[in-house]
Design an enzyme around this catalytic site. Structure first.
Site, PDB file in Angstrom:
ATOM      1  N   CYS A 296       2.688   8.884   9.239  1.00  0.00           N
ATOM      2  CA  CYS A 296       1.852   7.685   9.424  1.00  0.00           C
ATOM      3  C   CYS A 296       1.401   7.535  10.876  1.00  0.00           C
ATOM      4  O   CYS A 296       0.259   7.130  11.149  1.00  0.00           O
ATOM      5  CB  CYS A 296       2.595   6.443   8.953  1.00  0.00           C
ATOM      6  SG  CYS A 296       4.141   6.119   9.828  1.00  0.00           S
ATOM      7  N   HIS A 428       7.283   1.813   9.950  1.00  0.00           N
ATOM      8  CA  HIS A 428       5.927   2.165   9.526  1.00  0.00           C
ATOM      9  C   HIS A 428       4.939   1.755  10.617  1.00  0.00           C
ATOM     10  O   HIS A 428       5.264   0.961  11.510  1.00  0.00           O
ATOM     11  CB  HIS A 428       5.590   1.457   8.209  1.00  0.00           C
ATOM     12  CG  HIS A 428       4.367   1.974   7.518  1.00  0.00           C
ATOM     13  ND1 HIS A 428       4.028   3.302   7.486  1.00  0.00           N
ATOM     14  CD2 HIS A 428       3.378   1.322   6.830  1.00  0.00           C
ATOM     15  CE1 HIS A 428       2.920   3.467   6.798  1.00  0.00           C
ATOM     16  NE2 HIS A 428       2.494   2.270   6.392  1.00  0.00           N
ATOM     17  N   ASP A 449      -4.031   1.257   6.019  1.00  0.00           N
ATOM     18  CA  ASP A 449      -2.694   1.810   5.813  1.00  0.00           C
ATOM     19  C   ASP A 449      -2.825   3.285   5.442  1.00  0.00           C
ATOM     20  O   ASP A 449      -3.522   3.634   4.487  1.00  0.00           O
ATOM     21  CB  ASP A 449      -1.974   1.054   4.696  1.00  0.00           C
ATOM     22  CG  ASP A 449      -0.484   1.350   4.661  1.00  0.00           C
ATOM     23  OD1 ASP A 449       0.272   0.455   4.273  1.00  0.00           O
ATOM     24  OD2 ASP A 449      -0.076   2.479   5.017  1.00  0.00           O
TER      25      ASP A 449
END
Length: 481
Positions: A296, A428, A449
């Site tokens: 991520c 995250h 995202d």
């Protein structure tokens, strides 16, 4: 541990010794040391000895009559420590009693077992005017200083043996404690090592392979399960190897034109929104088979970089970058920043190595990389909630000022030239592409995202209100940040 001076029985305390002497030795009827006959008192026992065990003829003795009294200092047959009778025996009477343990003989008045019969034969009070010597340790009297010295030496030897035993017990206890401490340290080290290895695996620092290794494994698994044909596997693998060789992302996870679609959406729909500010154009990148579960941070950097590449103000800084780099290339770029001296503390956390690993990165690594490219940036830390129920109103206010500065006006939709914001929170990271102010004055973030797929992004491009890729987070949901 205290010991009875009469029978040598070990007892737990001095008070127990005194009770034992009173009950076991003083309250019982005295017995003859030669034949074991009981007598109601010491006077009767003395008469018994004189009558039943007379001294043989031809031997000097005390003669008829009562036995002489003990010498002054003996205490009326009551020694100063533990009361016991002191008798005057003829030398030939051999008053020693047999010791069933075989350690030696014991005199009627001596509480110790001795192996020297010469000492026993000299422990006697012959009466008359002879000087008596009392043992300072057991109150036994004798007429010879040398014999008394030998008797005291026996006491000292026994005491030395007892102290030696205590010393050995202490050494044994210390050794056992050391072994226990060593075992405990070993167990703690083992647990720390297991926890460290667990964290290494969790954050991709266990040398289990990086982007390429994970991509190949996932593709092979798909072929084994029948979800992919072998020819498709080889074609996609060849494309992946080519993109890695050039250090350029293959673009298969990229979705463009999302900001423009959002601008049109807010202008025609969503009547609950009072105003909305959008960042400059940003391409969305989502995770692939090679970085699923750990990529991520890299994907959010690709989003940020895609916006900078479309802004001519950053052409000088990004002169060597034309296309969006792949994840392995980004890892090498961060390592180059470390080599230039950026964030040495953070580099040591990764052992100065990212390429070929699945290591998670965060805001500090992104900051180091952008700074090495001579791009001005900063890290703003909201390390604790600033509102009720774990909310972050100050974070929302800061983002609102960031997008609304130099963009004052009455327009409902404001498309700014501001780059997106890299937002890192626990476990995250996401990319902030705008913020909206609703008619009730609440603020909501617009987030890209990396976990959202291209299919979800396509729904947004088609103006589908069911799209979940661009998330709206009101203050009540900010506890996840």
């Amino acid at each position: 541990m205290p010991v009875c001076d009469i029978c040598c029985e070990a007892l737990p305390s001095e008070a127990a010794v005194r009770r034992h002497v009173q009950r076991a030795h003083l309250e019982r009827q005295p017995r003859c040391p030669l034949c074991g006959a009981a007598a109601p008192g010491y006077d009767e026992l003395r008469r018994h000895v004189e009558e039943r065990h007379p001294e043989p003829a031809g031997r000097p003795g005390p003669g008829p009559g009562p036995a002489p009294a003990p010498a002054a200092g003996a205490g009326d047959l009551q020694p100063s420590r533990y009361p016991q009778p002191v008798w005057t025996w003829p030398r030939s009477a051999s008053p020693a009693l047999a010791d069933p343990s075989g350690r030696g003989t014991r005199l009627g008045g001596c509480p110790r077992f001795c192996s020297s019969s010469a000492v026993h034969n000299s422990f006697s009070n012959t009466g008359g005017g002879e000087q008596l010597f009392e043992c300072p340790m057991c109150c036994l009297t004798c007429t010879n200083v040398q014999v008394l010295q030998e008797h005291v030496d026996l006491h000292l030897e026994e005491q030395s043996f007892s102290e030696g035993g205590n010393l050995r017990d202490l050494e044994l206890a210390q050794q056992l404690q050391l072994e226990e401490d060593k075992q405990q340290r070993s167990e703690e080290e083992r647990q720390e090592k297991e926890e460290f290895n667990k964290l290494q695996r969790q954050y991709g620092l266990d040398n289990s392979g990086g982007y390429k290794h994970q991509w190949v494994k996932n593709m092979e698994r798909a072929v084994d399960r029948g979800r992919m044909q072998p020819f498709e596997y080889h074609k996609r693998k060849a494309d992946m190897m080519e993109s890695l060789a050039f250090g350029i992302d293959d673009g298969k996870t990229k979705t463009s034109g999302v900001i423009e679609a959002l601008c049109k959406y807010y202008q025609s729909e969503n009547k609950d929104v009072r105003r909305v500010w959008l960042s400059a154009s940003v391409d969305h990148f989502h995770s692939s088979l090679g970085d699923k579960g750990w990529g991520c941070g890299y994907r959010n950097f690709q989003m940020l970089l895609s916006s900078l590449l479309q802004n001519s103000s950053y052409d000088d800084c990004l002169r060597g970058i034309v296309l969006t780099p792949s994840i392995p290339k980004i890892q090498s770029m961060i390592e180059d920043a470390w080599k230039e001296g950026f964030d040495p503390h953070g580099a040591s956390h990764f052992n100065n190595r990212l390429h070929g690993t699945r290591a998670w990165i965060g805001a500090c690594e992104i900051y180091s990389l952008l700074t090495s490219l001579r791009i001005k940036c900063q890290i703003v830390d909201f390390h604790k909630p600033t509102g009720p129920m774990g909310t972050h109103p100050r974070l929302l206010e800061w983002i609102l000022r960031y997008y609304s500065a130099d963009n004052e006006g009455s327009a409902k939709v404001v498309c700014t030239s501001r780059p997106p914001i890299y937002l890192q929170h626990q476990g995250h990271s996401r990319t902030v592409v705008g913020i909206e102010e609703r008619k009730n004055r609440t603020l909501c973030l617009l987030l890209f995202d990396p976990g959202c797929s291209s299919q979800e992004m396509q729904k947004l491009l088609k103006q589908s209100v069911e799209c979940k890729c661009c998330q709206f987070l009101p203050p009540t949901l900010q506890q996840v940040l």
